[in-house]
Design a protein around this motif. Structure first.
Motif, mmCIF file in Angstrom:
data_model
loop_
_atom_site.group_PDB
_atom_site.id
_atom_site.type_symbol
_atom_site.label_atom_id
_atom_site.label_comp_id
_atom_site.label_asym_id
_atom_site.label_seq_id
_atom_site.Cartn_x
_atom_site.Cartn_y
_atom_site.Cartn_z
ATOM 1 N N ASP A 140 0.852 -1.372 -0.072
ATOM 2 C CA ASP A 140 -0.207 -0.051 0.016
ATOM 3 C C ASP A 140 0.723 1.114 -0.104
ATOM 4 O OD1 ASP A 140 -0.236 1.415 2.853
ATOM 5 O OD2 ASP A 140 0.272 -0.746 3.183
ATOM 6 N N THR A 141 0.537 2.346 -0.634
ATOM 7 C CA THR A 141 1.169 3.532 -0.803
ATOM 8 C C THR A 141 1.252 4.256 0.562
ATOM 9 O OG1 THR A 141 -0.622 4.603 -1.442
ATOM 10 C CG2 THR A 141 0.537 3.817 -3.277
ATOM 11 N N PHE A 142 0.634 4.202 1.514
ATOM 12 C CA PHE A 142 0.764 4.878 2.588
ATOM 13 C C PHE A 142 2.077 4.170 3.297
ATOM 14 C CE2 PHE A 142 0.147 5.178 7.421
ATOM 15 C CZ PHE A 142 0.263 6.629 7.366
ATOM 16 N N SER A 143 2.119 2.842 3.440
ATOM 17 C CA SER A 143 3.271 2.344 3.779
ATOM 18 C C SER A 143 4.631 2.802 3.313
ATOM 19 C CB SER A 143 3.207 0.772 4.010
ATOM 20 O OG SER A 143 2.233 0.194 4.648
ATOM 21 N N LEU A 144 4.413 2.635 1.763
ATOM 22 C CA LEU A 144 5.581 3.038 0.961
ATOM 23 C C LEU A 144 5.953 4.302 1.424
ATOM 24 C CD1 LEU A 144 4.689 1.519 -2.294
ATOM 25 C CD2 LEU A 144 6.408 0.630 -0.938
ATOM 26 N N SER A 145 4.997 5.366 1.574
ATOM 27 C CA SER A 145 5.403 6.763 2.019
ATOM 28 C C SER A 145 6.350 7.152 2.932
ATOM 29 C CB SER A 145 4.214 7.418 2.070
ATOM 30 O OG SER A 145 3.378 7.376 3.262
ATOM 31 N N LYS A 146 6.495 6.050 3.927
ATOM 32 C CA LYS A 146 7.226 6.313 5.176
ATOM 33 C C LYS A 146 8.800 6.212 4.447
ATOM 34 C CE LYS A 146 3.690 4.568 8.191
ATOM 35 N NZ LYS A 146 3.255 3.658 9.118
ATOM 36 N N ASN A 147 9.030 5.518 3.358
ATOM 37 C CA ASN A 147 10.314 5.325 3.082
ATOM 38 C C ASN A 147 10.818 6.658 2.343
ATOM 39 O OD1 ASN A 147 12.502 4.828 1.244
ATOM 40 N ND2 ASN A 147 12.193 2.522 1.625
ATOM 41 N N GLU A 148 11.881 7.604 2.799
ATOM 42 C CA GLU A 148 12.156 8.824 1.946
ATOM 43 C C GLU A 148 12.761 8.515 0.927
ATOM 44 O OE1 GLU A 148 11.470 11.727 3.312
ATOM 45 O OE2 GLU A 148 10.545 10.903 5.198
ATOM 46 N N GLU A 149 13.609 7.433 0.586
ATOM 47 C CA GLU A 149 13.979 7.072 -0.382
ATOM 48 C C GLU A 149 13.137 7.176 -1.821
ATOM 49 O OE1 GLU A 149 16.983 4.065 -0.338
ATOM 50 O OE2 GLU A 149 18.039 5.191 0.992
ATOM 51 N N LEU A 150 12.086 6.469 -1.309
ATOM 52 C CA LEU A 150 10.801 5.915 -2.426
ATOM 53 C C LEU A 150 10.318 7.231 -2.778
ATOM 54 C CD1 LEU A 150 9.372 2.610 -1.391
ATOM 55 C CD2 LEU A 150 10.890 3.321 -3.193
ATOM 56 N N LYS A 151 10.307 8.414 -1.817
ATOM 57 C CA LYS A 151 9.471 9.468 -2.322
ATOM 58 C C LYS A 151 10.125 10.260 -3.266
ATOM 59 C CE LYS A 151 7.346 10.558 2.187
ATOM 60 N NZ LYS A 151 7.302 11.633 3.371
ATOM 61 N N ASN A 152 11.237 10.119 -3.718
ATOM 62 C CA ASN A 152 11.976 10.598 -4.673
ATOM 63 C C ASN A 152 11.601 10.142 -6.110
ATOM 64 O OD1 ASN A 152 13.759 12.156 -2.929
ATOM 65 N ND2 ASN A 152 15.168 10.518 -2.797
ATOM 66 N N LEU A 153 10.885 8.903 -6.151
ATOM 67 C CA LEU A 153 10.421 8.599 -7.281
ATOM 68 C C LEU A 153 9.075 9.307 -7.705
ATOM 69 C CD1 LEU A 153 11.198 4.657 -6.872
ATOM 70 C CD2 LEU A 153 12.582 6.410 -8.375
ATOM 71 N N ASN A 154 8.619 10.042 -6.768
ATOM 72 C CA ASN A 154 7.343 10.679 -7.336
ATOM 73 C C ASN A 154 7.714 11.543 -8.712
ATOM 74 O OD1 ASN A 154 5.254 10.170 -5.447
ATOM 75 N ND2 ASN A 154 6.298 11.284 -3.725
ATOM 76 N N ASN A 155 6.712 11.488 -9.258
ATOM 77 C CA ASN A 155 7.101 12.260 -10.719
ATOM 78 C C ASN A 155 5.740 13.298 -10.936
ATOM 79 O OD1 ASN A 155 7.722 13.340 -13.116
ATOM 80 N ND2 ASN A 155 8.193 11.145 -14.070
ATOM 81 N N PHE A 156 5.997 14.471 -10.726
ATOM 82 C CA PHE A 156 4.496 15.114 -11.061
ATOM 83 C C PHE A 156 4.761 16.210 -12.019
ATOM 84 C CE2 PHE A 156 4.370 13.839 -6.625
ATOM 85 C CZ PHE A 156 3.003 13.653 -6.397
ATOM 86 N N SER A 157 6.096 16.074 -12.855
ATOM 87 C CA SER A 157 6.327 17.097 -13.852
ATOM 88 C C SER A 157 5.568 16.769 -15.157
ATOM 89 C CB SER A 157 7.970 17.117 -14.008
ATOM 90 O OG SER A 157 8.345 15.768 -14.481
ATOM 91 N N ASN A 158 5.237 17.986 -15.900
ATOM 92 C CA ASN A 158 4.829 17.897 -17.448
ATOM 93 C C ASN A 158 3.287 17.119 -17.182
ATOM 94 O OD1 ASN A 158 6.998 19.834 -17.971
ATOM 95 N ND2 ASN A 158 8.272 17.938 -18.424
ATOM 96 N N GLY A 159 2.793 17.028 -16.239
ATOM 97 C CA GLY A 159 1.560 16.271 -16.376
ATOM 98 C C GLY A 159 1.689 14.616 -16.536
ATOM 99 N N ASN A 160 3.022 14.376 -16.223
ATOM 100 C CA ASN A 160 3.592 12.849 -16.366
ATOM 101 C C ASN A 160 3.534 12.530 -14.865
ATOM 102 O OD1 ASN A 160 4.269 10.436 -16.965
ATOM 103 N ND2 ASN A 160 6.486 11.210 -17.567
ATOM 104 N N LEU A 161 2.611 11.621 -14.566
ATOM 105 C CA LEU A 161 2.686 10.894 -13.185
ATOM 106 C C LEU A 161 2.770 9.271 -13.058
ATOM 107 C CD1 LEU A 161 2.641 11.487 -10.059
ATOM 108 C CD2 LEU A 161 0.254 11.626 -10.316
#
Length: 387
Positions: A319-340
């Motif tokens: 689940d993404t809530f559990s994953l969100s606790k990993n700081e390194e994984l957060k760097n994979l968030n991609n909100f740029s240019n409408g591409n997520l």
């Protein structure tokens, strides 16, 4: 052909004695209707015994005849052993009535179970899987016995000599890349197609009816929900949707549109119960979008976010809530240019079958992290209660 006819003769003798024992098994409460359904019983047990060779069949027939001569009902004992996993409190009350399990027998059973469960697992995604059973004992309930628990109880009722012969056969089958469970389940499916069934339907899992010693027919299971939750009353409206008829007792190993619609309907009800407009995305096990729904007045940005949450949950198998606790994984968030691509915010959750296999994922977006998590988690909870 001679060996086949000889095995068939042995199986008929075995199942006839088993039937006598089963139909005379004492039930907790009133007599169960399935104890009078001889055709269903013979079909199921004959299919089961077709897994075994002549040596095993002869040995078990000797077991039955010996117990029958001593007025011992080993079919009843089988269900007693199962109750250790399905109803432990009641098991403690009857444990003294069951034969002690020797270390040798326990070791033989453990070895057989390792092979047998491998064969069952190999068939999980096939069309001949053991469709009415959950697979692992950790998913047992008083109304639903797993393959693992049922088979262990079965084996514990056999003699050590019979168990040794079964292990010998299974080791040969394993080395020859044979899967006798496939033979068993193919026969069950053939019986089903030929309409050899009872009023309650042909049931390849006899334990569904008499899983915990209570032989009352458990096949009609209605949806049950947590009445103390915040979900509105329309979630409980079975006139609106009676999912239990189609999905209770069904082992699900892939996600189709029908099941996705079921999940989204739960999600809509949960979201409405907290006055939240959400976007719902459901993916299959291969990350393909099966279903997408956008509630009126939900945020446009939630369209991509909900799909990204579902993709994250399926690709990372968490689940993404559990994953969100990993700081390194957060760097994979991609909100740029409408591409997520990935989104490590709560609201994405894997969808699992009752045996624990991930068959898809759900992504919810529209509110706060806490609100999205609540909708996603409650939706999956309702889904799991109805498959």
């Amino acid at each position: 052909m001679e060996n086949i006819s000889k095995n068939e003769s042995l199986i008929k003798q075995i199942v006839l004695i088993e039937w006598k024992m089963f139909t005379n098994t004492k039930n907790i409460g009133s007599r169960s209707t399935c104890q009078d359904e001889k055709g269903n019983f013979f079909a199921s047990r004959s299919a089961y015994w077709n897994m075994f060779d002549e040596n095993v069949l002869n040995s078990y027939l000797d077991d039955l005849k010996d117990k029958e001569s001593k007025n011992i009902n080993i079919v009843t004992q089988k269900y007693g052993y199962m109750m250790k996993e399905t109803d432990y409190d009641y098991f403690k009350k009857i444990e003294h009535l069951l034969p002690n399990v020797s270390e040798k027998k326990a070791s033989l059973v453990d070895s057989i179970m390792l092979i047998y469960m491998k064969w069952e697992e190999d068939l999980l995604s096939s069309n001949i899987d053991n469709k009415n059973r959950i697979l692992y004992k950790k998913y047992n309930t008083k109304e639903s016995t797993s393959v693992e628990t049922y088979m262990r109880g079965e084996l514990l009722s056999y003699s050590e000599e019979t168990l040794f012969k079964i292990l010998s056969q299974f080791l040969k089958d394993l080395s020859g890349n044979k899967n006798p469970v496939k033979i068993y389940l193919n026969l069950l499916n053939n019986f089903d197609r030929k309409n050899l069934h009872t009023k309650t339907g042909f049931n390849s899992n006899l334990a569904t009816h008499y899983s915990n010693g209570d032989l009352n027919n458990k096949s009609k299971i209605s949806c049950s929900f947590d009445k103390t939750s915040a979900i509105s009353s329309n979630v409980l409206n079975q006139d609106k949707r009676d999912f239990s008829k189609n999905h209770s007792l069904r082992r699900v190993f892939s996600l189709n549109l029908e099941l996705a619609e079921m999940i989204s309907s739960f999600a809509l009800d949960v979201a409405k119960s907290i006055n939240l407009n959400v976007v719902i995305s459901i993916l299959d096990a291969s990350s393909n979008l099966i279903l997408f729904k956008k509630m009126d007045d939900s945020l446009d940005c939630s369209i991509n976010i909900s799909q990204a949450k579902a993709l994250t949950a399926i690709d990372f198998k968490s689940d993404t809530f559990s994953l969100s606790k990993n700081e390194e994984l957060k760097n994979l968030n991609n909100f740029s240019n409408g591409n997520l691509n990935y989104c490590f915010l709560g609201g994405g959750i894997p969808i699992k079958s009752k045996c624990g296999k991930i068959i898809g994922s759900l992504g919810i977006s529209g509110g706060s992290v806490e609100q999205d998590c609540f909708v996603a988690n409650k939706t999956i909870e309702l889904f799991e209660k109805n498959i």
